[in-house]
Design an enzyme around this catalytic site. Sequence first.
Site, short mmCIF file in Angstrom:
data_model
loop_
_atom_site.label_atom_id
_atom_site.label_comp_id
_atom_site.label_asym_id
_atom_site.label_seq_id
_atom_site.Cartn_x
_atom_site.Cartn_y
_atom_site.Cartn_z
N TYR A 20 0.85 -1.20 0.00
CA TYR A 20 0.00 0.00 0.00
C TYR A 20 0.89 1.25 0.00
O TYR A 20 0.67 2.18 -0.78
CB TYR A 20 -0.94 -0.01 1.21
N GLU A 42 -11.54 4.58 4.12
CA GLU A 42 -11.16 5.58 5.14
C GLU A 42 -12.29 5.80 6.14
O GLU A 42 -12.04 6.00 7.32
CB GLU A 42 -10.76 6.90 4.49
N TRP A 50 -5.31 1.62 10.52
CA TRP A 50 -5.32 1.45 9.06
C TRP A 50 -4.86 0.05 8.70
O TRP A 50 -5.33 -0.53 7.73
CB TRP A 50 -4.46 2.53 8.42
#
Length: 183
Positions: A20, A42, A50
């Site tokens: 990522y 998000e 995350w």
Amino acid sequence: MKTVQRCEWVEGKPHYYVAYHDYEWCQPTHDEQELYQWLLLESFHVGLSWQLVLSKYENFQAAFSHFDYRQIAQYQEQDVLRLMQDRGIIRHEGKIRAAITNAQSFLKVQEEFGTFDAYIWSFTDGKVIQGEGAGIPSRTLLSDQVSKDMKKRGFKFIGSVTIYSYLQAIGVVNDHDRNCAFK
């Protein structure tokens, strides 16, 4: 063998997190589906790590119609119930409902601006904001402005901190460390 210099915060993270960082984070995105995808993810990130959200990426993709915002905008109560039973995703009813509401708001923004891309990049006149590389803020005046405007347009679970992360995810803001090979 020389190792690639990355942002300090990615050290010791799982392979999917490193990928990522290397290929998604802070890369300018103009694809409508990807813009919605990162917005959805998000919004599920609120209050959670995350890393947890990214670890469930494939499950989210399968559960939410491969992030097809047109389909998600049409979800009904049975879809909310289905998603609440899906152990592969984060089962938070408010966030699930927000994903649907946000897909509907996303479509309204497209109607007004032609594309969501035109809307979201208008806040910086299409330019990438380069971070200072010395500590990443959790929010900025830009994220405050975008969040406030999106809330007026009906979006949910998109406070300023979430929107700052979103702006990084879609490359409006580039916060890679100064020495990061991916800056």
